[in-house]
Enzyme design. Structure first.
Site, PDB file in Angstrom:
ATOM      1  CB  CYS A 249      -4.597  10.646  10.652  1.00 17.98           C
ATOM      2  SG  CYS A 249      -3.051  10.042  11.515  1.00 17.98           S
TER       3      CYS A 249
ATOM      4  CE  LYS B 126      -2.505   1.526   3.678  1.00 22.28           C
ATOM      5  NZ  LYS B 126      -1.309   2.558   4.173  1.00 22.28           N
ATOM      6  CG  ASN B 127       2.485   2.714   3.554  1.00 25.20           C
ATOM      7  OD1 ASN B 127       1.395   2.867   3.728  1.00 25.20           O
ATOM      8  ND2 ASN B 127       3.307   2.252   4.864  1.00 25.20           N
TER       9      ASN B 127
ATOM     10  NE  ARG C 247       0.706  10.573   9.574  1.00 21.04           N
ATOM     11  CZ  ARG C 247      -0.016   8.484   9.011  1.00 21.04           C
ATOM     12  NH1 ARG C 247      -1.013   8.581   9.562  1.00 21.04           N
ATOM     13  NH2 ARG C 247       0.871   8.177   8.721  1.00 21.04           N
TER      14      ARG C 247
ATOM     15  CG  ASP D 290       3.824   1.697   9.340  1.00 21.11           C
ATOM     16  OD1 ASP D 290       3.063   2.349  10.359  1.00 21.11           O
ATOM     17  OD2 ASP D 290       3.389   1.230   8.546  1.00 21.11           O
TER      18      ASP D 290
ATOM     19  NE  ARG E  81      -7.136   3.581   7.021  1.00 24.46           N
ATOM     20  CZ  ARG E  81      -6.260   4.052   6.804  1.00 24.46           C
ATOM     21  NH1 ARG E  81      -5.279   4.481   5.618  1.00 24.46           N
ATOM     22  NH2 ARG E  81      -4.682   3.936   7.910  1.00 24.46           N
TER      23      ARG E  81
ATOM     24  NE  ARG F 272      -6.697   8.348   8.755  1.00 26.51           N
ATOM     25  CZ  ARG F 272      -7.249   7.552   8.665  1.00 26.51           C
ATOM     26  NH1 ARG F 272      -6.778   6.152   8.638  1.00 26.51           N
ATOM     27  NH2 ARG F 272      -8.610   7.369   9.376  1.00 26.51           N
TER      28      ARG F 272
HETATM   29  C1  UD1 Z   1       4.427   6.903   6.040  1.00 32.16           C
HETATM   30  C2  UD1 Z   1       3.333   5.723   6.279  1.00 32.16           C
HETATM   31  C3  UD1 Z   1       3.044   4.749   7.429  1.00 32.16           C
HETATM   32  C4  UD1 Z   1       4.581   5.142   8.555  1.00 32.16           C
HETATM   33  C5  UD1 Z   1       5.339   6.330   8.398  1.00 32.16           C
HETATM   34  C6  UD1 Z   1       6.773   6.034   9.381  1.00 32.16           C
HETATM   35  C7  UD1 Z   1       2.823   6.027   3.678  1.00 32.16           C
HETATM   36  C8  UD1 Z   1       1.349   5.818   3.226  1.00 32.16           C
HETATM   37  N1  UD1 Z   1       2.618   6.110   5.279  1.00 32.16           N
HETATM   38  O1  UD1 Z   1       4.007   7.327   6.916  1.00 32.16           O
HETATM   39  O2  UD1 Z   1       2.807   4.004   7.291  1.00 32.16           O
HETATM   40  O3  UD1 Z   1       4.186   4.508   9.576  1.00 32.16           O
HETATM   41  O4  UD1 Z   1       6.019   6.846   6.579  1.00 32.16           O
HETATM   42  O5  UD1 Z   1       7.047   4.782   8.817  1.00 32.16           O
HETATM   43  O6  UD1 Z   1       3.587   5.637   3.238  1.00 32.16           O
HETATM   44  N2  UD1 Z   1       6.299  14.586  10.277  1.00 32.16           N
HETATM   45  C9  UD1 Z   1       5.826  16.178  10.792  1.00 32.16           C
HETATM   46  N3  UD1 Z   1       5.935  16.702   9.733  1.00 32.16           N
HETATM   47  C10 UD1 Z   1       5.710  16.290   8.656  1.00 32.16           C
HETATM   48  C11 UD1 Z   1       5.801  14.728   8.230  1.00 32.16           C
HETATM   49  C12 UD1 Z   1       5.730  14.215   9.345  1.00 32.16           C
HETATM   50  O7  UD1 Z   1       6.497  16.217  12.071  1.00 32.16           O
HETATM   51  O8  UD1 Z   1       5.586  16.954   7.700  1.00 32.16           O
HETATM   52  C13 UD1 Z   1       5.879  13.557  11.699  1.00 32.16           C
HETATM   53  C14 UD1 Z   1       5.269  12.826  11.895  1.00 32.16           C
HETATM   54  O9  UD1 Z   1       3.812  13.459  12.507  1.00 32.16           O
HETATM   55  C15 UD1 Z   1       5.321  11.711  12.609  1.00 32.16           C
HETATM   56  C16 UD1 Z   1       6.588  11.156  11.686  1.00 32.16           C
HETATM   57  O10 UD1 Z   1       6.607  12.928  11.026  1.00 32.16           O
HETATM   58  O11 UD1 Z   1       6.177  11.231  13.956  1.00 32.16           O
HETATM   59  C17 UD1 Z   1       7.068  10.648  10.825  1.00 32.16           C
HETATM   60  O12 UD1 Z   1       6.200  10.806   9.897  1.00 32.16           O
HETATM   61  P1  UD1 Z   1       6.473  10.169   8.005  1.00 32.16           P
HETATM   62  O13 UD1 Z   1       8.071   9.463   7.784  1.00 32.16           O
HETATM   63  O14 UD1 Z   1       6.017  11.329   7.571  1.00 32.16           O
HETATM   64  O15 UD1 Z   1       5.865   9.205   7.879  1.00 32.16           O
HETATM   65  P2  UD1 Z   1       4.234   9.131   6.763  1.00 32.16           P
HETATM   66  O16 UD1 Z   1       4.888   9.750   5.931  1.00 32.16           O
HETATM   67  O17 UD1 Z   1       2.912  10.368   6.716  1.00 32.16           O
END
Ligand code: UD1
Length: 424
Positions: free
Chosen positions: A116, A22-23, A121, A305, A397, A92
């Protein structure tokens, strides 16, 4: 209301193929619009997030059609640059379209993605990265307006290796003139898969899987075919289920290195693991002991995850397991539900301590999020009696035909429509 009923205590046996990731598929679907072209994406899991991404593509003026596990995208007719609120809400991670729309059209309008189930997030790192290319981004009434005139290649230094921000920067860089270097990039395997797709599209890009990714130039190809990588978290889920229930299972078509931290922890717990180049076999006899402390980290560290899943597998392990969640601030909501099955988990801030219990007993529980819900099923497979899992929409999902995968291995999981109110 739909529920899963799981009769625990049946060992799992057999061989299964793991679904596409999915990711990985979502950023690739968004990458399919950075230039007008036709994409044939193989191994696309049948998930609501993938359907939502197809709806977004259609709204943008592309065609997106599924035939079995193949999705065909034609982005040549793209004629819009906005994503309305209801489509943003459906998925999301729809913010991943921002960099791609900007790359294609130099402007984008998206509603602000809300919070979320894993806590706030934010998308500040995404926006910071996109501003490096010269994009002007403003927020009005819950909407993001982005304008780039023409994007310029940039040095993008991420203050944290966010997966989504890295992907958005890679996508925007494809529409920028000149070279882009992303430093402190996330190194997750899904980013390597995105790079593989972009290369087939004709993008000159290298470094994915390391902290530095370089993008320079583009020679458009009209047609691209790509097979989406298998889902390493679904693979980890299946292994944790077998550790919890006992038995012997083999996962086919996987890259064992991508979930090695999970396999290594299960090995420490006493599971026997046989790694081959594209398969993994796990054997567990139900007697487990606590692994060394688990701390979630960006890849190649232990994946956030998989934290709920390994926790579920460790509930009956002899001794005490300490978990530290370093990625998301609110990722222990499954602990309360696992305790309803008789587990002994105490949570203080970012640390959860699991003290192994002799037995778990089935109970009504509620899925609180995608992996937390999968953790309830993992635990239920190793519990006596029947567990009813409510709010399974969260789990559906991310898992394609989850109950079929488990039942093929000998589990007893039934999907039912239930008129009772959820617990809690
Ligand atoms: C992706 C994965 C999710 C996984 C995560 C971490 C997808 C669709 N989802 O989510 O399943 O759990 O990586 O491996 O690929 N953060 C900020 N500011 C930002 C972006 C992120 O503060 O602009 C923080 C987030 O709140 C979180 C951390 O950084 O605490 C990690 O987030 P991130 O690596 O961006 O995860 P996702 O890409 O949302």
């Amino acid at each position: 209301m739909s529920v899963w009923k799981i009769s625990g205590g049946r060992a799992l046996h057999g061989e299964i193929k793991i679904q596409g990731s999915k990711n990985a598929v979502l950023p690739i679907m968004s990458a399919a619009i950075i230039k007008g072209c036709e994409t044939e994406l193989l191994n696309c899991p049948q998930l609501s997030d993938v359907e939502a991404a197809m709806e977004i593509l259609k709204h943008l003026g592309c065609t997106a059609e599924r035939e079995g596990d193949t999705v065909y995208i034609d982005s040549r007719g793209m004629n819009r640059t906005d994503i309305p609120h209801d489509l943003m809400r459906e998925m999301r991670s729809s913010v991943i379209f921002l960099g791609a729309i900007l790359a294609r059209a130099n402007e984008a309008e998206l509603s602000y993605p809300g919070g979320c189930e894993l806590g706030v997030r934010p998308i500040d790192l995404h926006l910071e990265a996109l501003r490096c290319f010269g994009a002007e981004i403003s927020e009005q009434g819950g909407n993001l307006f982005c304008r780039g005139r023409s994007l310029r290649g940039a040095r993008v230094n991420l203050s944290f290796p966010s997966v989504g921000a890295t992907e958005n920067a890679m996508l925007a860089a494809c529409g920028a003139a000149g070279e882009t270097v992303i430093t402190n990039a996330a190194r997750e395997p899904e980013i390597i898969d995105l790079q593989a797709y972009l290369r087939k599209l004709g993008v000159s890009i290298w470094g994915a899987g390391t902290p530095t990714i370089t993008i320079s130039g583009f020679v458009l190809r009209d047609r691209v075919g790509h097979r989406v990588m298998t889902d390493r978290i679904v693979a980890a889920t299946a292994l944790c289920c077998a550790a919890s229930a006992g038995g012997r299972i083999t996962l086919r078509d996987v890259v064992p290195a991508y979930f090695e931290t999970v396999t290594a922890a299960l090995e420490q717990m006493g599971c026997r693991i046989d790694r081959k180049s594209h398969s993994v076999t796990l054997e567990a006899d139900g007697r487990l002991h606590a692994p060394r402390p688990i701390a979630t980290r960006p890849y190649p560290g232990f994946p956030t995850d998989a934290q709920p899943l390994l926790m579920a597998a460790a509930l009956k392990a002899e001794g005490t397991t300490a978990f530290t969640e370093n990625i998301f601030e609110s990722r222990y909501r499954h602990a309360v539900e696992l305790n309803r099955l008789g587990a002994d988990i105490s949570v203080v801030g970012r640390v959860a301590v699991v003290t192994g219990v002799k037995a778990l007993v089935g109970a009504p529980v509620k899925a609180t999020d995608l992996r937390g819900g999968a953790a309830l099923i993992t635990a239920a497979l190793g519990a006596r009696g029947t567990t009813t899992v409510y709010d399974i929409g969260h789990v559906i999902r991310g898992y394609e035909a989850f109950e079929k995968m488990l039942n093929d291995l000998g589990a007893d999981v039934h999907y039912e429509d239930e008129r009772l109110a959820p617990v809690g």
